[in-house]
Design a protein around this motif. Structure first.
Motif, PDB file in Angstrom:
ATOM      1  N   VAL A 229       0.766  -1.248   0.029  1.00  0.00           N
ATOM      2  CA  VAL A 229       0.024  -0.099  -0.001  1.00  0.00           C
ATOM      3  C   VAL A 229       0.828   1.071   0.006  1.00  0.00           C
ATOM      4  CG1 VAL A 229      -1.886   1.344   1.184  1.00  0.00           C
ATOM      5  CG2 VAL A 229      -1.595  -1.447   1.236  1.00  0.00           C
TER       6      VAL A 229
ATOM      7  N   ILE B 210      -1.723  -1.615  -3.831  1.00  0.00           N
ATOM      8  CA  ILE B 210      -2.686  -0.676  -3.771  1.00  0.00           C
ATOM      9  C   ILE B 210      -2.136   0.833  -3.468  1.00  0.00           C
ATOM     10  CG2 ILE B 210      -4.967  -0.066  -2.359  1.00  0.00           C
ATOM     11  CD1 ILE B 210      -4.767  -2.992  -1.513  1.00  0.00           C
TER      12      ILE B 210
ATOM     13  N   LEU C 109      -3.178   4.056  -2.394  1.00  0.00           N
ATOM     14  CA  LEU C 109      -4.019   4.595  -1.393  1.00  0.00           C
ATOM     15  C   LEU C 109      -4.030   6.137  -1.415  1.00  0.00           C
ATOM     16  CD1 LEU C 109      -6.226   4.412   0.858  1.00  0.00           C
ATOM     17  CD2 LEU C 109      -4.117   4.472   2.313  1.00  0.00           C
TER      18      LEU C 109
ATOM     19  N   ALA D 101      -7.441   2.933  -3.590  1.00  0.00           N
ATOM     20  CA  ALA D 101      -8.497   2.926  -2.564  1.00  0.00           C
ATOM     21  C   ALA D 101      -8.382   4.441  -2.153  1.00  0.00           C
ATOM     22  CB  ALA D 101      -7.670   1.956  -1.519  1.00  0.00           C
ATOM     23  N   THR D 102      -9.540   4.855  -1.805  1.00  0.00           N
ATOM     24  CA  THR D 102      -9.756   6.055  -1.341  1.00  0.00           C
ATOM     25  C   THR D 102      -9.941   6.270   0.190  1.00  0.00           C
ATOM     26  OG1 THR D 102     -12.322   5.814  -1.486  1.00  0.00           O
ATOM     27  CG2 THR D 102     -11.144   6.581  -3.734  1.00  0.00           C
TER      28      THR D 102
ATOM     29  N   TRP E 259      -9.409   4.449   4.143  1.00  0.00           N
ATOM     30  CA  TRP E 259      -8.864   3.086   5.108  1.00  0.00           C
ATOM     31  C   TRP E 259     -10.091   2.354   5.249  1.00  0.00           C
ATOM     32  CZ3 TRP E 259      -4.647   0.956   6.838  1.00  0.00           C
ATOM     33  CH2 TRP E 259      -3.579   2.048   6.708  1.00  0.00           C
ATOM     34  N   ASP E 260     -11.382   2.493   5.091  1.00  0.00           N
ATOM     35  CA  ASP E 260     -12.320   1.779   5.161  1.00  0.00           C
ATOM     36  C   ASP E 260     -12.266   0.666   3.673  1.00  0.00           C
ATOM     37  OD1 ASP E 260     -13.161   2.400   7.363  1.00  0.00           O
ATOM     38  OD2 ASP E 260     -14.897   3.681   6.858  1.00  0.00           O
ATOM     39  N   HIS E 261     -12.389   1.674   2.725  1.00  0.00           N
ATOM     40  CA  HIS E 261     -12.030   1.137   1.518  1.00  0.00           C
ATOM     41  C   HIS E 261     -10.869  -0.074   1.208  1.00  0.00           C
ATOM     42  CE1 HIS E 261     -11.939   1.647  -3.402  1.00  0.00           C
ATOM     43  NE2 HIS E 261     -12.213   0.651  -2.989  1.00  0.00           N
ATOM     44  N   LEU E 262      -9.770   0.502   1.972  1.00  0.00           N
ATOM     45  CA  LEU E 262      -8.527  -0.141   1.595  1.00  0.00           C
ATOM     46  C   LEU E 262      -8.786  -1.435   2.514  1.00  0.00           C
ATOM     47  CD1 LEU E 262      -5.410  -0.480   1.361  1.00  0.00           C
ATOM     48  CD2 LEU E 262      -5.081   0.544   3.504  1.00  0.00           C
ATOM     49  N   GLU E 263      -9.392  -1.459   3.557  1.00  0.00           N
ATOM     50  CA  GLU E 263      -9.593  -2.908   4.307  1.00  0.00           C
ATOM     51  C   GLU E 263     -10.466  -3.890   3.644  1.00  0.00           C
ATOM     52  OE1 GLU E 263     -10.920  -4.529   8.971  1.00  0.00           O
ATOM     53  OE2 GLU E 263     -11.482  -2.219   8.138  1.00  0.00           O
ATOM     54  N   GLU E 264     -11.326  -3.406   2.672  1.00  0.00           N
ATOM     55  CA  GLU E 264     -12.352  -4.197   2.115  1.00  0.00           C
ATOM     56  C   GLU E 264     -11.571  -4.920   1.099  1.00  0.00           C
ATOM     57  OE1 GLU E 264     -15.548  -1.610   0.481  1.00  0.00           O
ATOM     58  OE2 GLU E 264     -16.301  -0.945   2.178  1.00  0.00           O
ATOM     59  N   ILE E 265     -10.589  -4.161   0.351  1.00  0.00           N
ATOM     60  CA  ILE E 265      -9.795  -4.688  -0.551  1.00  0.00           C
ATOM     61  C   ILE E 265      -9.148  -5.687  -0.135  1.00  0.00           C
ATOM     62  CG2 ILE E 265      -8.066  -4.315  -2.390  1.00  0.00           C
ATOM     63  CD1 ILE E 265      -9.440  -1.332  -2.589  1.00  0.00           C
TER      64      ILE E 265
END
Length: 217
Positions: free
Chosen positions: A157, A177, A179, A199-200, A202-208
């Motif tokens: 990331v 990723i 970020l 990823a836009t 931290w929530d989106h990052l965790e999903e990925i």
């Protein structure tokens, strides 16, 4: 991975679990906003017209765009006092600690190693008790050497697309990723292109990350 105060990649021992490698500036710790404040306190201003620090730092004394060597000196001075200026992004610590249930976490920061100890203290103060490597070498090469004998499932990331490309080049099977949390910063950034994904937050990052590990472990 054992949580130790490593000083180089040579000190790390990579296990069989997925490895999540995370950049620090503008990913874990805020960089752009505190660097702007630091510059103003030192009679300079950051006017981001392009996705670069070089060419966008203005001297408030005479209005000139400062040379790249002076920008480098200002960045070094900022890192010398980073403990007074930088704070983590909201949700970064909680997200990384949640992700330790499925992956080992390594922080890889692009900075001269002489600034590492201050960075380590700053991160520890905010609860980021993960191994930390500080290096000016291309990140792909650092990770290729680190994973040479036993490559795990690797997720990388970074806010800089060229770092993602470096890792993709050296370790093609890694998920990279890009970020980009700040909307204005993202608007100036190069468009994220495959094999990297954007990823836009931290929530989106965790999903990925969770989806990728679930599909590949």
């Amino acid at each position: 991975m054992t949580r130790l105060a490593e000083t180089s990649a040579d000190d790390l021992r990579i296990g069989a679990r997925p490895l999540l490698v995370v950049d620090v500036d503008e990913v874990v710790l805020q960089f752009v906003a505190p660097f702007k404040a630091f510059l103003l306190a030192h009679d300079h201003e950051l006017r981001l017209e392009t996705f670069s620090l070089n060419g966008n730092v203005i001297s408030l004394e005479d209005g000139r765009r400062v040379e790249n060597t002076e920008v480098k000196a200002l960045i070094s001075a900022f890192y010398d006092s980073q403990e007074d200026w930088q704070k983590p992004f909201a949700a970064a610590r909680e997200t990384l600690h949640r992700l330790t249930d499925i992956a080992d976490v390594l922080l890889l920061t692009a900075m001269p190693p002489e600034h590492r100890e201050k960075r380590r203290r700053l991160l520890a103060r905010h609860g980021f008790d993960f191994p930390l490597i500080a290096s000016e070498e291309p990140k792909g090469e650092v990770l290729r050497d680190l994973c040479e004998t036993r490559p795990p499932l690797l997720i990388f990331v970074d806010d800089m697309l060229y770092n993602c490309r470096s890792v993709s080049h050296c370790l093609p099977e890694a998920l990279t990723i890009n970020l980009l949390i700040d909307d204005d910063y993202r608007a100036l950034a190069p468009q994220t292109t495959p094999p990297s994904v954007v990823a836009t937050g931290w929530d989106h990052l965790e999903e990925i990350i969770r989806r990728h590990i679930a599909e590949n472990v």
